[in-house]
Enzyme design. Structure first.
Site, PDB file in Angstrom:
ATOM      1  CB  ILE A  25       6.308  -3.534   6.400  1.00  0.00           C
ATOM      2  CG1 ILE A  25       6.516  -4.939   6.962  1.00  0.00           C
ATOM      3  CG2 ILE A  25       7.300  -3.238   5.289  1.00  0.00           C
ATOM      4  CD1 ILE A  25       6.417  -6.041   5.953  1.00  0.00           C
ATOM      5  CB  THR A  73      11.359   8.218 -14.452  1.00  0.00           C
ATOM      6  OG1 THR A  73      12.603   7.922 -13.813  1.00  0.00           O
ATOM      7  CG2 THR A  73      11.582   9.240 -15.546  1.00  0.00           C
ATOM      8  CB  ILE A  84       5.378   8.520  -9.517  1.00  0.00           C
ATOM      9  CG1 ILE A  84       5.901   8.461  -8.072  1.00  0.00           C
ATOM     10  CG2 ILE A  84       3.852   8.656  -9.536  1.00  0.00           C
ATOM     11  CD1 ILE A  84       5.712   9.722  -7.263  1.00  0.00           C
ATOM     12  CD  GLU A 106       8.224  14.283  -0.679  1.00  0.00           C
ATOM     13  OE1 GLU A 106       9.011  15.225  -0.574  1.00  0.00           O
ATOM     14  OE2 GLU A 106       7.454  13.918   0.223  1.00  0.00           O
ATOM     15  CE  LYS A 132       9.980  17.974 -12.067  1.00  0.00           C
ATOM     16  NZ  LYS A 132      10.209  16.535 -12.003  1.00  0.00           N
ATOM     17  CD  GLU A 153      15.378  14.323 -16.378  1.00  0.00           C
ATOM     18  OE1 GLU A 153      14.225  14.758 -16.285  1.00  0.00           O
ATOM     19  OE2 GLU A 153      16.321  14.991 -16.835  1.00  0.00           O
ATOM     20  CG  LEU A 196      10.266   1.363  -4.931  1.00  0.00           C
ATOM     21  CD1 LEU A 196      10.513   1.680  -3.466  1.00  0.00           C
ATOM     22  CD2 LEU A 196      11.244   2.138  -5.804  1.00  0.00           C
ATOM     23  N   GLY A 250       0.815  -1.220   0.000  1.00  0.00           N
ATOM     24  CA  GLY A 250       0.000   0.000   0.000  1.00  0.00           C
ATOM     25  C   GLY A 250       0.845   1.266   0.000  1.00  0.00           C
ATOM     26  CB  ALA A 290       3.648   0.774  -6.453  1.00  0.00           C
TER      27      ALA A 290
HETATM   28  C1  LIG Z   1      15.369   8.232  -2.475  1.00  0.00           C
HETATM   29  C2  LIG Z   1      14.216   8.080  -3.396  1.00  0.00           C
HETATM   30  C3  LIG Z   1      13.657   9.209  -3.980  1.00  0.00           C
HETATM   31  C4  LIG Z   1      12.586   9.074  -4.864  1.00  0.00           C
HETATM   32  N1  LIG Z   1      12.091  10.181  -5.487  1.00  0.00           N
HETATM   33  C5  LIG Z   1      11.151  10.020  -6.439  1.00  0.00           C
HETATM   34  C6  LIG Z   1      10.627  11.126  -7.137  1.00  0.00           C
HETATM   35  O1  LIG Z   1      10.971  12.283  -6.881  1.00  0.00           O
HETATM   36  N2  LIG Z   1       9.708  10.895  -8.096  1.00  0.00           N
HETATM   37  C7  LIG Z   1       9.273   9.639  -8.397  1.00  0.00           C
HETATM   38  O2  LIG Z   1       8.476   9.484  -9.318  1.00  0.00           O
HETATM   39  N3  LIG Z   1       9.710   8.575  -7.699  1.00  0.00           N
HETATM   40  C8  LIG Z   1      10.630   8.734  -6.746  1.00  0.00           C
HETATM   41  N4  LIG Z   1      11.062   7.652  -6.047  1.00  0.00           N
HETATM   42  C9  LIG Z   1      10.434   6.359  -6.237  1.00  0.00           C
HETATM   43  C10 LIG Z   1       9.163   6.279  -5.425  1.00  0.00           C
HETATM   44  O3  LIG Z   1       9.417   6.590  -4.089  1.00  0.00           O
HETATM   45  C11 LIG Z   1       8.590   4.892  -5.516  1.00  0.00           C
HETATM   46  O4  LIG Z   1       8.438   4.566  -6.863  1.00  0.00           O
HETATM   47  C12 LIG Z   1       7.246   4.805  -4.886  1.00  0.00           C
HETATM   48  O5  LIG Z   1       7.262   5.293  -3.609  1.00  0.00           O
HETATM   49  C13 LIG Z   1       6.710   3.437  -4.945  1.00  0.00           C
HETATM   50  O6  LIG Z   1       7.089   2.659  -3.856  1.00  0.00           O
HETATM   51  P1  LIG Z   1       6.355   1.280  -3.701  1.00  0.00           P
HETATM   52  O7  LIG Z   1       4.911   1.535  -3.498  1.00  0.00           O
HETATM   53  O8  LIG Z   1       6.768   0.400  -4.814  1.00  0.00           O
HETATM   54  O9  LIG Z   1       7.044   0.676  -2.388  1.00  0.00           O
HETATM   55  P2  LIG Z   1       6.812   1.032  -0.834  1.00  0.00           P
HETATM   56  O10 LIG Z   1       6.462   2.445  -0.595  1.00  0.00           O
HETATM   57  O11 LIG Z   1       8.037   0.497  -0.148  1.00  0.00           O
HETATM   58  O12 LIG Z   1       5.560   0.160  -0.394  1.00  0.00           O
HETATM   59  C14 LIG Z   1       5.680  -1.221  -0.176  1.00  0.00           C
HETATM   60  C15 LIG Z   1       4.384  -1.714   0.445  1.00  0.00           C
HETATM   61  O13 LIG Z   1       4.446  -3.130   0.571  1.00  0.00           O
HETATM   62  C16 LIG Z   1       4.019  -3.495   1.843  1.00  0.00           C
HETATM   63  N5  LIG Z   1       4.663  -4.748   2.246  1.00  0.00           N
HETATM   64  C17 LIG Z   1       5.939  -5.128   2.052  1.00  0.00           C
HETATM   65  N6  LIG Z   1       6.153  -6.339   2.599  1.00  0.00           N
HETATM   66  C18 LIG Z   1       4.977  -6.727   3.131  1.00  0.00           C
HETATM   67  C19 LIG Z   1       4.553  -7.884   3.845  1.00  0.00           C
HETATM   68  N7  LIG Z   1       5.387  -8.904   4.135  1.00  0.00           N
HETATM   69  N8  LIG Z   1       3.280  -7.949   4.248  1.00  0.00           N
HETATM   70  C20 LIG Z   1       2.409  -6.950   3.972  1.00  0.00           C
HETATM   71  N9  LIG Z   1       2.759  -5.837   3.312  1.00  0.00           N
HETATM   72  C21 LIG Z   1       4.028  -5.729   2.900  1.00  0.00           C
HETATM   73  C22 LIG Z   1       4.418  -2.341   2.745  1.00  0.00           C
HETATM   74  O14 LIG Z   1       3.650  -2.321   3.906  1.00  0.00           O
HETATM   75  C23 LIG Z   1       4.098  -1.168   1.826  1.00  0.00           C
HETATM   76  O15 LIG Z   1       2.735  -0.840   1.948  1.00  0.00           O
HETATM   77  C24 LIG Z   1      12.092   7.775  -5.139  1.00  0.00           C
HETATM   78  C25 LIG Z   1      12.627   6.656  -4.519  1.00  0.00           C
HETATM   79  C26 LIG Z   1      13.692   6.786  -3.651  1.00  0.00           C
HETATM   80  C27 LIG Z   1      14.247   5.559  -2.995  1.00  0.00           C
END
Ligand SMILES: Cc1cc2nc3c(=O)[nH]c(=O)nc-3n(C[C@H](O)[C@H](O)[C@H](O)COP(=O)(O)OP(=O)(O)OC[C@H]3O[C@@H](n4cnc5c(N)ncnc54)[C@H](O)[C@@H]3O)c2cc1C
Length: 497
Positions: free
Chosen positions: A42, A342, A344, A49, A78, A340, A331, A13, A16
């Site tokens: 977690i 990218t 999101i 952002e 932006k 850049e 991720l 949640g 993504a």
């Molecule tokens: C330093 C940094 C800067 C960034 N800046 C940008 C930006 O400026 N622009 C941009 O477009 N993108 C940026 N990104 C990328 C962006 O942050 C991610 O693409 C976005 O947050 C997506 O994350 P996610 O949802 O894939 O993972 P997460 O936010 O890590 O979510 C993972 C989810 O999985 C759940 N989960 C994991 N394991 C379990 C389990 N065993 N049981 C139940 N639930 C579980 C967690 O609870 C959580 O809800 C950046 C990333 C980083 C690292």
């Protein structure tokens, strides 16, 4: 074994997970049930952002009110990214979402500009771009114009946690089921090899026909369970850690992201309505975490709010982003540093692709292959665009930058650079999110001077050329005095919500 997809389970949640839930519900909600499982224990990565303009398609599909969106997510506008110290120290240039001048059929405006430079008529190409003019002046308005000359292309900076909450509220109110719980096990159907259920720590079992793995860097299904391989790109992009810290807001809210290069990495500065996002992306081979913290904390322009958070990453992509009945989004599907903004967008694009190729009657090899082909190309094109910023540097102050300038870059990128260098031509790949004006700005900004220009730009006399350029700049600047400051815009617009 059942083939038809009646229920989609989203694992995670973060941005993504909730973006997938909102889009899938909005478009396919009448055809499939959607359940999202996440664990507050977690938590989410909580950064991410800055966005790029296609985010507006997401908002349009979801039917969001823009003023409410801005207010609820504390968004700012932006118009560009300002790259500082990238070509060399003290240098800066913008990658705006706009385009310079007005192109004519078969011949982009920059060919006229190049021809003028060769004739000794000097001007700054960016000054023919309204996005740049507004970014520099700290201005923004939603212009209602018919002429693309005066179009302002924009995206948002938003608070990642508020954005997640916003999408969660949207999704739950439309019938997405949210289950809180930590996933302990993933069960595979012995016959098909497909994932069939998730087992939570408290013993609950969640069945599904199709799974979207949004579990973040862990890749709970795609990597831990299915063992899908990962293609490592760190030889091209050696930064492998980020350190993030929010700070108090500035008096004036800039309508652009800043990307400031340091000796072995770079720092972002993202203005929000209530605070600034800051962080350092760096190579752990060159900086220890203590050194990184000293650089980051020493280069903040306002008071930090909280402690810096370290986020390790590995640049690359998941080899098969769709494997069996699991699609990796966010991720878990790979990581490219946020230079850049990218990631999101890649979430958005992955979900849109899944909707286009949705396996309603069952997963087929043809659907999977096409999905993976498109995902791979899209990732590689963005990767090349990011490499471009590093490769074309003229810095000589550290081994990090010297290595970057001498690396062996992917062939497709080599060709693009050679083509632009020869006569300013740009080649556009169908799946590339970055269009010609983006490549143009970064190539020029990083110091490539095309050796020639398109012959159509040669048809004007020097006097005609001078007049054409002067008129274009005058036209571009025309709306500027009437455009309010970015802060005035935010105040007026958010009140409408
Ligand atoms: C330093 C940094 C800067 C960034 N800046 C940008 C930006 O400026 N622009 C941009 O477009 N993108 C940026 N990104 C990328 C962006 O942050 C991610 O693409 C976005 O947050 C997506 O994350 P996610 O949802 O894939 O993972 P997460 O936010 O890590 O979510 C993972 C989810 O999985 C759940 N989960 C994991 N394991 C379990 C389990 N065993 N049981 C139940 N639930 C579980 C967690 O609870 C959580 O809800 C950046 C990333 C980083 C690292």
């Amino acid at each position: 074994m059942k083939q038809k997809i009646d229920k989609v389970v989203i694992v995670g949640g973060g941005t993504a997970g909730w973006m997938s839930a909102a889009l899938l519900k909005r478009v396919l909600g009448a055809l499939v049930d959607i359940e999202l499982v996440e664990s507050e224990e977690i938590g989410i990565v909580g950064v991410g952002e800055a966005t790029i303009p296609p985010i507006q398609h997401v908002n349009a599909v979801l039917g969001l009110d823009e003023a409410e969106f801005l207010r609820e997510t504390k968004s700012t506008i932006k118009l560009a990214i300002r790259f500082e110290n990238w070509r060399k120290q003290g240098d800066k240039y913008y990658h705006t979402f706009g385009a310079p001048g007005r192109s004519q059929p078969f011949c982009h405006f920059h060919h006229f500009w190049t021809r003028a430079r060769k004739a000794g008529i000097e001007s700054n190409l960016w000054e023919y771009d309204l996005n740049y003019l507004c970014a520099e002046a700290g201005k923004f308005a939603k212009l209602q114009v018919d002429d693309p000359l005066w179009e302002l292309k924009y995206a948002y900076h938003f608070d990642a946690s508020l954005y997640g909450q916003f999408l969660r509220k949207y999704s739950e109110s439309r019938g997405v089921k949210r289950t809180e719980g930590l996933i302990n096990d993933v069960r595979i159907n012995a016959e098909s090899g497909h994932v069939e259920s998730l087992v939570l720590r408290d013993g609950r079992v969640i069945d599904g026909d199709f799974f979207v793995d949004c579990s973040g860097i862990r890749g709970l299904l795609i990597h831990k369970k299915l063992g899908t391989g990962y293609e490592d790109w760190s030889h091209w992009l050696p930064c492998d850690r980020a350190m993030a810290v929010p700070t108090e807001r500035f008096k004036e809210t800039l309508p652009f992201t800043r990307a400031i290069a340091h000796s072995a990495g770079w720092q972002w500065r993202i203005p929000l309505q209530h605070r600034n996002g800051n962080g350092l992306v760096y190579s752990s081979n060159h900086y220890s975490d203590d050194e990184a913290a000293a650089i980051l904390m020493g280069n903040l322009e306002s008071q930090p709010i909280g402690e810096p958070k370290i986020i390790p990453f590995r640049t690359g992509r998941t080899r098969k982003q769709w494997n069996r009945n699991v699609v990796a989004v966010g991720l878990s599907s790979g990581f490219l540093e946020p230079l850049e903004s990218t990631s999101i967008y890649l979430i958005q694009s992955a979900v849109v692709r899944l909707i286009h190729l949705f396996p309603h009657a069952g997963v087929t090899a043809a659907l999977v292959d096409e999905y993976n082909r498109q995902s791979q190309t899209e990732y590689e094109l963005i990767r090349d665009f990011i490499i471009l910023h590093y490769y074309l540097n003229e810095r000589d102050d550290s081994q990090f930058w010297r290595d970057a300038a001498h690396m062996d870059v992917p062939q497709r990128l080599k060709q693009k650079i050679a083509l632009f260098r020869s006569n300013g031509s740009l080649s556009q790949d169908h799946l590339d999110i970055f269009l010609e004006p983006s490549w143009l700005q970064v190539m020029l900004g990083q110091g490539i001077v095309p050796q020639d220009y398109h012959p159509l730009a040669g048809g004007l006399s020097d006097a005609q050329l001078r007049e054409k350029l002067a008129n274009t700049m005058k036209l571009k600047k025309e709306p500027l005095p009437k455009i309010p400051s970015h802060d005035q815009f935010l105040e007026m617009f958010c009140k409408k919500a």
